[in-house]
Design an enzyme around this catalytic site. Structure first.
Site, short mmCIF file in Angstrom:
data_model
loop_
_atom_site.label_atom_id
_atom_site.label_comp_id
_atom_site.label_asym_id
_atom_site.label_seq_id
_atom_site.Cartn_x
_atom_site.Cartn_y
_atom_site.Cartn_z
N PHE A 101 69.89 -7.57 36.06
CA PHE A 101 69.03 -8.61 35.51
C PHE A 101 67.61 -8.44 36.04
CE2 PHE A 101 69.80 -10.49 39.56
CZ PHE A 101 68.85 -11.47 39.78
N PRO A 148 55.31 -6.70 38.57
CA PRO A 148 54.47 -6.18 39.65
C PRO A 148 53.52 -7.20 40.27
CG PRO A 148 54.58 -4.59 37.86
CD PRO A 148 55.28 -5.83 37.38
N GLY A 198 55.78 -11.72 42.04
CA GLY A 198 56.63 -12.08 43.17
C GLY A 198 57.51 -13.28 42.86
N ARG A 237 79.52 0.72 77.39
CA ARG A 237 78.34 1.15 78.14
C ARG A 237 78.36 0.55 79.54
NH1 ARG A 237 74.40 4.16 80.07
NH2 ARG A 237 72.26 3.42 79.75
N GLU A 239 66.34 -12.79 46.28
CA GLU A 239 66.69 -14.08 45.66
C GLU A 239 65.83 -15.22 46.19
OE1 GLU A 239 68.16 -13.01 43.42
OE2 GLU A 239 70.23 -12.44 43.66
N GLU A 270 60.36 -19.01 52.56
CA GLU A 270 59.43 -20.07 52.20
C GLU A 270 59.85 -20.75 50.90
OE1 GLU A 270 57.93 -17.69 55.24
OE2 GLU A 270 58.55 -17.00 53.25
#
Length: 401
Positions: free
Chosen positions: A127, A132, A135, A284, A379, A383
């Protein structure tokens, strides 16, 4: 099964499916994931194995040849797959979103034409919303579909298309002014078009070009591309749902369940990072004992495990909310936000536990360290999630003055 991230209340069928997927991940994905990722090689054998398991049809209704499972089952499967290699879960996710949109919003003719073949894995979905220059600002889409007789002609450039090269069917969001006069709100003049194409790169059908793969920091193997439409002509019956102007809502519905998927991916990657960190800490040795016995490392492991558990619980809650038929944008936003942020933190802590070896490509944590950042933006950024969460909270807790 690990002690962490267990899910209560699953049916026997759900537990059987998850056990099968985990076994496949342990045997077929984890041993080869890092090598394939470093070569940026598409995992053909892995994808074929998932197809044979029926995962491409996991949520497609049984009447169309799928398994008819819930979003929760799907999310838990994604969690397991991402634990092995996040790129593989991305291949499944984009396919799933298109199938979900068809199931929820497609005409009967569209569902009959695509869902059986999608359930069998013969048709792979992708999809496309982003462009460009926009956003997260979906309302700023400039790609356009213009009516011309019994067809629409599509023009524009899309960006960040997962499965761009390997897919057969792309759900593309464009502007369509037909029936929507000038001045109509942008989100009410968008339409989802179902674009069929051949897999591959270059001109895959007249008017449609898929350039080569975008070279990425991580999330390799899966093909991420642009999509360029220049006079692409498609039949009018390939408008999703048969009516223009509904594309924004259709896409947002798909993205809402996609956010549960991204949360599940974050949970899976975080689980794997914890597994690698707790294992390495017991092997370790420093100052005469395993570093796991140093209190500083135990504190770090405790924090990592708590974050894994919390993210898993929120993801499960968001999936169950959607399965109940209720609105879940608040829960999905919270789950996506928390799981992606916690994933980044758990991966970084596992990286720190590995010390200098975490910087070596010989160690799996190096791959996870490059993969986790994609979840912070996929997705919708953190923010964007906080905007959604904040608005929904104000709806729920409206001041009565």
């Amino acid at each position: 099964m690990s002690r962490l991230a267990q899910t209560a209340g699953l049916t026997d069928i759900q537990r059987e499916i998850l056990a099968t997927v985990r076994d496949f991940v342990d045997k077929e994905i984890i041993p080869v994931a890092t090598e394939l990722e470093h070569r940026d090689e598409y995992p053909d054998r892995i994808v074929e194995g998932l197809r044979e398991l029926g995962l491409f049809g996991l949520m497609i209704p049984e009447e169309y040849g799928g398994l008819g499972e819930s979003l929760l089952t799907y999310a838990l499967c994604v969690e397991e797959i991402a634990r092995g290699w996040m790129s593989v879960s991305g291949i499944i996710n984009t396919h799933f979103i298109v199938a979900y949109m068809l199931k929820q919003h497609g005409t009967e003719e569209q569902r009959a034409a695509f869902l059986p073949r999608m359930a069998a894995g013969e048709v792979r979905g992708a999809f496309s919303m982003s462009e460009p220059g926009l956003g997260s600002d979906v309302a700023a889409i400039t790609s356009k579909g213009t009516r011309d007789g019994d067809s629409y002609v599509l023009n524009g450039q899309k960006m960040w298309l997962t499965n761009g090269g390997t897919s057969h069917l792309v759900a593309v969001l464009c502007r369509s002014d037909e029936g929507h006069p000038e001045g109509t709100a942008p989100h009410k003049s968008m339409t989802t078009f179902l674009v069929e194409k051949e897999p591959g790169f270059g001109e895959v059908r007249p008017g449609l070009t898929i350039p080569g793969k975008i070279d990425k920091m991580g999330y390799k193997g899966v093909d991420t591309t642009e999509l360029i439409m220049a006079g692409l002509r498609i039949p009018a019956n390939r408008v999703l749902g048969g009516t223009t102007g509904r594309g924004f809502y259709q896409m947002m519905d798909g993205v809402e369940v996609g956010r549960v998927n991204v949360a599940a991916r974050g949970c899976g990657v975080a689980q794997r990072a914890f597994e690698l960190g707790v294992s390495y800490a017991q092997q370790r040795h420093t100052f005469g004992k395993p570093i796991a016995q140093h209190q500083a490392i135990q504190f770090k492991l405790a924090e990592m495990a708590t974050k894994v558990e919390a993210a898993h619980a929120m993801m499960v809650n968001a999936a169950r909310k959607k399965d109940s038929g209720e609105r879940n944008d608040l829960e999905a936003g919270m789950a996506k936000y928390l799981a992606s942020e916690y994933c980044k933190e758990v991966v970084e802590d596992a990286f720190r536990i590995h010390g200098g070896y975490g910087f070596s490509k010989e160690y799996e944590i190096e791959r996870l360290y490059r993969e986790a950042p994609m979840l912070l933006i996929g997705e919708g950024t953190a923010e964007i999630q906080k905007m959604i969460i904040g608005r929904r909270l104000l709806e729920e807790y409206r001041f009565q003055g």
